[in-house]
Design a protein around this motif. Structure first.
Motif, PDB file in Angstrom:
ATOM      1  N   GLN A  90     123.757 104.233 103.205  1.00  0.00           N
ATOM      2  CA  GLN A  90     124.755 103.864 102.207  1.00  0.00           C
ATOM      3  C   GLN A  90     126.057 104.624 102.443  1.00  0.00           C
ATOM      4  O   GLN A  90     127.146 104.057 102.367  1.00  0.00           O
ATOM      5  CB  GLN A  90     124.209 104.156 100.810  1.00  0.00           C
ATOM      6  N   GLU A  91     125.966 105.910 102.766  1.00  0.00           N
ATOM      7  CA  GLU A  91     127.164 106.713 103.055  1.00  0.00           C
ATOM      8  C   GLU A  91     127.852 106.214 104.312  1.00  0.00           C
ATOM      9  O   GLU A  91     129.080 106.149 104.372  1.00  0.00           O
ATOM     10  CB  GLU A  91     126.791 108.188 103.182  1.00  0.00           C
ATOM     11  N   LYS A  92     127.092 105.855 105.323  1.00  0.00           N
ATOM     12  CA  LYS A  92     127.684 105.298 106.547  1.00  0.00           C
ATOM     13  C   LYS A  92     128.420 103.995 106.241  1.00  0.00           C
ATOM     14  O   LYS A  92     129.477 103.726 106.808  1.00  0.00           O
ATOM     15  CB  LYS A  92     126.609 105.053 107.619  1.00  0.00           C
ATOM     16  N   GLY A  93     127.872 103.191 105.343  1.00  0.00           N
ATOM     17  CA  GLY A  93     128.539 101.957 104.937  1.00  0.00           C
ATOM     18  C   GLY A  93     129.870 102.232 104.252  1.00  0.00           C
ATOM     19  O   GLY A  93     130.864 101.547 104.496  1.00  0.00           O
ATOM     20  N   ARG A  94     129.904 103.270 103.403  1.00  0.00           N
ATOM     21  CA  ARG A  94     131.163 103.645 102.740  1.00  0.00           C
ATOM     22  C   ARG A  94     132.177 104.170 103.750  1.00  0.00           C
ATOM     23  O   ARG A  94     133.366 103.869 103.664  1.00  0.00           O
ATOM     24  CB  ARG A  94     130.895 104.677 101.648  1.00  0.00           C
ATOM     25  N   GLN A  95     131.716 104.943 104.724  1.00  0.00           N
ATOM     26  CA  GLN A  95     132.622 105.446 105.754  1.00  0.00           C
ATOM     27  C   GLN A  95     133.196 104.300 106.586  1.00  0.00           C
ATOM     28  O   GLN A  95     134.376 104.307 106.928  1.00  0.00           O
ATOM     29  CB  GLN A  95     131.896 106.438 106.661  1.00  0.00           C
ATOM     30  N   THR A  96     132.370 103.320 106.892  1.00  0.00           N
ATOM     31  CA  THR A  96     132.826 102.157 107.633  1.00  0.00           C
ATOM     32  C   THR A  96     133.865 101.382 106.822  1.00  0.00           C
ATOM     33  O   THR A  96     134.868 100.923 107.374  1.00  0.00           O
ATOM     34  CB  THR A  96     131.636 101.245 107.993  1.00  0.00           C
ATOM     35  N   GLN A  97     133.656 101.270 105.512  1.00  0.00           N
ATOM     36  CA  GLN A  97     134.617 100.593 104.645  1.00  0.00           C
ATOM     37  C   GLN A  97     135.944 101.345 104.635  1.00  0.00           C
ATOM     38  O   GLN A  97     137.015 100.746 104.657  1.00  0.00           O
ATOM     39  CB  GLN A  97     134.071 100.470 103.224  1.00  0.00           C
ATOM     40  N   CYS A  98     135.884 102.671 104.625  1.00  0.00           N
ATOM     41  CA  CYS A  98     137.093 103.495 104.638  1.00  0.00           C
ATOM     42  C   CYS A  98     137.880 103.272 105.934  1.00  0.00           C
ATOM     43  O   CYS A  98     139.104 103.114 105.911  1.00  0.00           O
ATOM     44  CB  CYS A  98     136.725 104.963 104.476  1.00  0.00           C
ATOM     45  N   ILE A  99     137.186 103.248 107.054  1.00  0.00           N
ATOM     46  CA  ILE A  99     137.844 103.001 108.338  1.00  0.00           C
ATOM     47  C   ILE A  99     138.451 101.607 108.354  1.00  0.00           C
ATOM     48  O   ILE A  99     139.579 101.412 108.828  1.00  0.00           O
ATOM     49  CB  ILE A  99     136.839 103.188 109.496  1.00  0.00           C
ATOM     50  N   SER A 100     137.737 100.634 107.819  1.00  0.00           N
ATOM     51  CA  SER A 100     138.254  99.271 107.741  1.00  0.00           C
ATOM     52  C   SER A 100     139.512  99.208 106.870  1.00  0.00           C
ATOM     53  O   SER A 100     140.480  98.517 107.213  1.00  0.00           O
ATOM     54  CB  SER A 100     137.182  98.331 107.181  1.00  0.00           C
ATOM     55  N   ASN A 101     139.514  99.947 105.751  1.00  0.00           N
ATOM     56  CA  ASN A 101     140.691  99.975 104.884  1.00  0.00           C
ATOM     57  C   ASN A 101     141.892 100.564 105.614  1.00  0.00           C
ATOM     58  O   ASN A 101     143.002 100.027 105.535  1.00  0.00           O
ATOM     59  CB  ASN A 101     140.415 100.788 103.620  1.00  0.00           C
ATOM     60  N   MET A 102     141.676 101.675 106.332  1.00  0.00           N
ATOM     61  CA  MET A 102     142.785 102.289 107.079  1.00  0.00           C
ATOM     62  C   MET A 102     143.296 101.340 108.157  1.00  0.00           C
ATOM     63  O   MET A 102     144.496 101.278 108.415  1.00  0.00           O
ATOM     64  CB  MET A 102     142.362 103.617 107.684  1.00  0.00           C
ATOM     65  N   LYS A 103     142.396 100.607 108.765  1.00  0.00           N
ATOM     66  CA  LYS A 103     142.801  99.634 109.784  1.00  0.00           C
ATOM     67  C   LYS A 103     143.667  98.542 109.153  1.00  0.00           C
ATOM     68  O   LYS A 103     144.687  98.148 109.723  1.00  0.00           O
ATOM     69  CB  LYS A 103     141.555  99.031 110.441  1.00  0.00           C
ATOM     70  N   GLN A 104     143.291  98.057 107.972  1.00  0.00           N
ATOM     71  CA  GLN A 104     144.083  97.035 107.289  1.00  0.00           C
ATOM     72  C   GLN A 104     145.450  97.571 106.890  1.00  0.00           C
ATOM     73  O   GLN A 104     146.458  96.860 107.009  1.00  0.00           O
ATOM     74  CB  GLN A 104     143.339  96.527 106.060  1.00  0.00           C
ATOM     75  N   VAL A 105     145.505  98.818 106.432  1.00  0.00           N
ATOM     76  CA  VAL A 105     146.798  99.417 106.090  1.00  0.00           C
ATOM     77  C   VAL A 105     147.628  99.572 107.362  1.00  0.00           C
ATOM     78  O   VAL A 105     148.842  99.323 107.349  1.00  0.00           O
ATOM     79  CB  VAL A 105     146.611 100.772 105.371  1.00  0.00           C
ATOM     80  N   GLY A 106     147.000  99.943 108.461  1.00  0.00           N
ATOM     81  CA  GLY A 106     147.701 100.033 109.748  1.00  0.00           C
ATOM     82  C   GLY A 106     148.268  98.694 110.177  1.00  0.00           C
ATOM     83  O   GLY A 106     149.405  98.604 110.652  1.00  0.00           O
ATOM     84  N   PHE A 107     147.480  97.624 110.012  1.00  0.00           N
ATOM     85  CA  PHE A 107     147.980  96.285 110.327  1.00  0.00           C
ATOM     86  C   PHE A 107     149.142  95.904 109.413  1.00  0.00           C
ATOM     87  O   PHE A 107     150.113  95.280 109.847  1.00  0.00           O
ATOM     88  CB  PHE A 107     146.873  95.234 110.227  1.00  0.00           C
ATOM     89  N   ALA A 108     149.052  96.291 108.149  1.00  0.00           N
ATOM     90  CA  ALA A 108     150.143  96.000 107.208  1.00  0.00           C
ATOM     91  C   ALA A 108     151.410  96.742 107.620  1.00  0.00           C
ATOM     92  O   ALA A 108     152.519  96.185 107.556  1.00  0.00           O
ATOM     93  CB  ALA A 108     149.739  96.372 105.786  1.00  0.00           C
ATOM     94  N   LEU A 109     151.269  97.992 108.046  1.00  0.00           N
ATOM     95  CA  LEU A 109     152.428  98.742 108.520  1.00  0.00           C
ATOM     96  C   LEU A 109     153.001  98.131 109.799  1.00  0.00           C
ATOM     97  O   LEU A 109     154.219  98.075 109.975  1.00  0.00           O
ATOM     98  CB  LEU A 109     152.070 100.210 108.737  1.00  0.00           C
ATOM     99  N   ALA A 110     152.129  97.639 110.677  1.00  0.00           N
ATOM    100  CA  ALA A 110     152.604  96.966 111.894  1.00  0.00           C
ATOM    101  C   ALA A 110     153.360  95.682 111.538  1.00  0.00           C
ATOM    102  O   ALA A 110     154.393  95.379 112.149  1.00  0.00           O
ATOM    103  CB  ALA A 110     151.424  96.655 112.816  1.00  0.00           C
ATOM    104  N   THR A 111     152.877  94.955 110.552  1.00  0.00           N
ATOM    105  CA  THR A 111     153.578  93.753 110.091  1.00  0.00           C
ATOM    106  C   THR A 111     154.923  94.126 109.489  1.00  0.00           C
ATOM    107  O   THR A 111     155.934  93.458 109.717  1.00  0.00           O
ATOM    108  CB  THR A 111     152.722  92.999 109.054  1.00  0.00           C
ATOM    109  N   TYR A 112     154.948  95.203 108.725  1.00  0.00           N
ATOM    110  CA  TYR A 112     156.198  95.695 108.143  1.00  0.00           C
ATOM    111  C   TYR A 112     157.193  96.034 109.252  1.00  0.00           C
ATOM    112  O   TYR A 112     158.380  95.716 109.161  1.00  0.00           O
ATOM    113  CB  TYR A 112     155.921  96.918 107.275  1.00  0.00           C
TER     114      TYR A 112
END
Length: 178
Positions: free
Chosen positions: A36-58
């Protein structure tokens, strides 16, 4: 011939079965908690990746310029104190992301709290506040960094683009870290 009656479990047999089940459960629960903790960590990495993509779009939308960590707002001349600026980098990329949940890391204990960048502005509603899980490198990309005088950071002028931190996970109550 007499019909055979079903034999019931004895108390000892039931206790043995229950003890075996409890031992197996005791061995498996930590495994499930770790998964369950590994799943949360994976979600956190996915969120940072999405924010990174948003910054790249910006960056593409604004000619290779990153958003300021805090933007000037009406009633305050730049370079006035932007501590209470109601518009920060999270708001700039929110229109691209479209979901505040992406700005919350599930493993961060501060994920349910909001950043304090707008706490001193009475007309700002909590709905405009952004979660506090990720912070922007305010020292390098902020409005005062490298004597830019409020101009956004041009990504093409970053000397060490692979060694410069742009975004990080934080427990701080502000949307950028200096």
């Amino acid at each position: 011939m007499k019909p055979r009656q079903p034999r019931a479990f004895t108390l000892i047999e039931l206790l043995v079965v229950i003890s075996i089940i409890s031992v197996l459960a005791g061995m498996l629960f930590p495994v499930f908690a770790g998964a369950q903790e590994k799943g949360r960590q994976t979600q956190c990495i996915s969120n940072m990746k999405q924010v990174g993509f948003a910054l790249a779009t910006y960056l593409q939308d604004y000619e290779d310029c990153l958003p300021l960590n805090r933007f000037p707002w009406a009633g305050h001349d730049f370079p006035d104190d932007l501590t209470g600026s109601p518009y920060n980098w999270k708001h700039a990329v929110y229109s691209i992301i479209g979901n505040k949940e992406v700005l919350q890391c599930p493993t961060n204990p501060e994920r349910g709290r909001f950043d304090e960048s707008q706490a001193n502005i009475p007309e700002t509603q909590k709905a405009r506040w952004m979660p506090r899980s990720y912070a922007y490198n305010g020292s390098y990309f902020g409005e005062y960094a490298i004597n830019r005088g409020g101009r956004p950071a041009d990504i093409t002028r970053v000397r060490d683009s692979t060694g410069t931190i742009l975004l990080l996970e934080t427990r701080s109550d502000t949307p950028e870290l200096g």
